[in-house]
Motif scaffolding. Structure first.
Motif, PDB file in Angstrom:
ATOM      1  N   CYS A 205       1.089  -1.430   0.228  1.00  0.00           N
ATOM      2  CA  CYS A 205       0.235  -0.377  -0.121  1.00  0.00           C
ATOM      3  C   CYS A 205       0.532   0.939  -0.071  1.00  0.00           C
ATOM      4  CB  CYS A 205      -1.302   0.036   1.691  1.00  0.00           C
ATOM      5  SG  CYS A 205      -2.510  -1.365   1.239  1.00  0.00           S
ATOM      6  N   GLU A 206       1.777   1.017   0.995  1.00  0.00           N
ATOM      7  CA  GLU A 206       2.835   1.732   0.892  1.00  0.00           C
ATOM      8  C   GLU A 206       3.903   2.393  -0.140  1.00  0.00           C
ATOM      9  OE1 GLU A 206       6.299   3.313   3.352  1.00  0.00           O
ATOM     10  OE2 GLU A 206       5.444   2.601   4.082  1.00  0.00           O
ATOM     11  N   LEU A 227      -3.111   0.027   5.355  1.00  0.00           N
ATOM     12  CA  LEU A 227      -1.694   0.426   5.610  1.00  0.00           C
ATOM     13  C   LEU A 227      -1.764   0.699   6.375  1.00  0.00           C
ATOM     14  CD1 LEU A 227      -0.056   3.175   3.027  1.00  0.00           C
ATOM     15  CD2 LEU A 227       0.476   2.833   5.512  1.00  0.00           C
TER      16      LEU A 227
END
Ligand SMILES: [Zn+2]
Lengths: 298, 293
Positions: A205-206, A227
């Motif tokens: 997600c990052e 996240l």
């Protein structure tokens, strides 16, 4: 993986039939006849009978939602809420469950039914996989379905369905969450996201966040739900920064996700600081509730 | 004007065709299962073909604002492969229950062989059992005999004539169908079969009741705009707009409506949402998605 004691297929079938009967007469006689025929058919004849009835179920039963009549079914994957199911999906689940009683392989029957179905039928099959006595046997079917880009079908796998959260491994689960983000499907309807979140998902997600920012594109507001739970220090800092976003959706999801991460002193400080500044009452309640809960826990 | 093409093989047409058809007022199509230009060699190819008629092609049509339905059947040419046809027949009951299937077809005679007759009769019986209309293809060669024998088989099997359309009719075969309760199908082609002007003449001579017009466009030389072009020819010849709407929209839909799976009211321009994806493939190839509110 088993969440609780397997529940007999007949119990689910009875509960769904009761909801169907309560919500109207359309197709009920037809459905009961087919359920009976399926229970009595020989294993080699059961698929043809099931596939025919399954295909024609929507026209007989209609598509009206079960609504308040929809039971919460206790499945091997956890509780399954059927209030948003249509009469067609409920009837199709009953047909599948009745066919299972004939001794055919559950995995083969569910997979053949999925493969022979049109989009509506496939949607119904993936919604009912948790109702199998041992849902894990249908993993291949669920994974095939999750490769679709028909968003209607994909949503039936990913949203409001305890199956992926219970039966997927981390790699498949993480792909499912990412695909939801890519396609704008709401993560707060992915069941078990909080429990299944993992550092690899946080890292994916990052990266996705960074790609979107680098491309000058918007970041989906609900990304923080996936996240934050296992975020790196940098990931937490990104989420904390969004507490002050101009966009209320980002502030809301960041607050929701971060209240579970107040074990981090930086997060606790960021939440406490933001309560005083937040203009949206609903978001302020999330932030404030969290800080109160934190002191109560302590 | 609004139009409906009740017989067109869209799997072999391009996206340009879909765009032009939508622009010409075509709101919906029926794609009959037919042969693919060469004989199939295994039952799996039929399964994938039927699944495409029920899955990918309706999705592709919807991207251009066109409603897509299909008919399922073993065509007369391939019915001569008995072993394969028997396997396909075993699949048909489950396909005939699908929501997108509005008739059994196209079935009928090609070389008028005993094998063709066997599967023609068996499929008429299946249509009866599933409460579906039957779309009958009449042969290019020995057409009058093929039409007479088709009508005889309809009576022999005992399917309601109201549920039957006899297709690809011409000046010689239409009068045979006029004596029955069957619907009358006409394929308007660039060169052979039927032209717009001949079609208009038939409508003047025989009236508009149960009359149906299609393009039968496929992978050969054909024109997917023949239905709207026939509409223009009708108006030019003095038919009213309501006549055009009846023959080129309401008649074909009302014929297929006997399946209980399509209605005139349902065939409207769907919202086009080209961002909707299907099975890992999008018809978008780098163009900007068009989204209607
Ligand atoms: Zn054709």
């Amino acid at each position: 993986m088993s969440y609780s004691e397997p529940v007999a297929a007949a119990t689910h079938q009875d509960a769904l039939l009761q909801a169907l009967a309560g919500s109207g007469d359309a197709g009920l006689v037809w459905l009961r006849q087919n359920l009976e025929a399926l229970q009595q058919s020989a294993p080699e004849a059961v698929f043809a009978k099931l596939a025919g009835a399954h295909a024609g179920a929507r026209r007989r039963l209609g598509e009206a939602l079960l609504g308040a009549l929809g039971p919460e079914l206790s499945t091997a994957c956890g509780p399954l809420d059927t209030r948003a199911w249509g009469r067609d999906a409920a009837g199709r689940a009953c047909l599948l469950l009745a066919a299972l009683s004939g001794g055919a392989s559950h995995a083969e029957l569910a997979d053949a039914l999925y493969r022979s179905g049109d989009e509506g039928e496939r949607t119904a099959v993936v919604k009912s996989l948790c109702l199998l006595p041992n849902p894990a046997v249908a993993l291949t079917t669920a994974r095939v379905a999750a490769r679709t880009n028909s968003m209607r079908l994909y949503a039936a796998v990913a949203l409001d369905n305890p199956y992926p959260g219970q039966c997927y491994d981390d790699a498949d689960f993480n792909q499912l969450v990412l695909k939801c983000l890519f396609n704008g499907l709401p993560l707060n309807r992915v069941i078990g996201l909080q429990r299944r979140a993992n550092p690899r998902l946080a890292a994916m997600c990052e990266d996705y966040h960074d790609e979107r920012v680098a491309a000058g594109r918007t970041v989906p507001a609900d990304i923080w739900l996936a996240l934050a739970p296992c975020a790196s220090p940098r990931g937490l800092a990104l989420a904390c920064a969004r507490l002050a976003s101009e966009l209320p959706e980002h502030r809301r999801f960041a607050a929701q996700a971060l209240v579970a991460r107040r074990d981090s002193p930086e997060v606790e400080a960021a939440l406490a600081e933001r309560v005083a500044e937040e203009s949206d009452a609903e978001i302020r309640a999330i932030l404030a509730g969290a800080t109160r809960a934190a002191s109560a826990d302590a | 004007m609004r139009y409906f093409d009740p017989h067109i093989h869209m799997l072999s047409r391009t996206t340009d065709d879909y765009e032009n058809m939508a622009a010409a007022g075509i709101l919906g199509v029926v794609e009959p299962a037919f042969w693919q230009g060469q004989p199939r060699t295994q039952v799996g190819t039929f399964i994938d073909y039927f699944d495409a008629l029920l899955g990918w092609e309706p999705f592709r049509a919807s991207q251009f604002g066109i409603n897509h339905f299909c008919t399922i059947g073993i065509n007369p040419k391939e019915a001569n492969d008995v072993a394969l046809s028997e396997q396909v027949m075993a699949l048909m009951p489950r396909y005939l229950e699908k929501d997108g299937v509005v008739a059994v077809g196209e079935i009928g005679y090609d070389d008028i062989t005993p094998e063709e007759e066997r599967f023609f009769a068996e499929q008429l019986t299946l249509a009866k059992e599933h409460g579906l209309p039957a779309l009958i293809h009449t042969p290019h060669r020995d057409k009058v005999t093929g039409t007479e024998r088709s009508l005889a088989l309809v009576r022999e099997v005992g399917i309601n004539e109201e549920q039957v359309v006899v297709d690809h009719l011409n000046e010689l075969t239409l009068p045979l169908v006029m004596e029955t309760g069957c619907w009358r199908g006409h394929s308007v082609y660039p060169n052979t079969k039927m032209s717009e002007d001949r079609m208009v003449a038939l409508l003047k001579a025989y009236g508009t009741e149960k009359m149906i017009v299609n393009s039968a466009a496929d992978w050969g030389r054909s024109d997917p705009l023949k239905v709207p072009k026939t509409g223009q020819a009708m108006l030019a010849a003095g038919f009213s707009e309501d006549d055009v709407d009846l023959v080129l929209f309401r008649n074909p839909i009302n014929y297929y409506a006997q399946s209980g799976r399509i209605t005139v009211d349902q065939v409207t321009r769907p919202n086009i949402d080209q961002t909707r994806l299907y099975e890992d493939n999008s018809v978008l190839r780098g163009q900007t998605p068009l989204i209607e509110p």
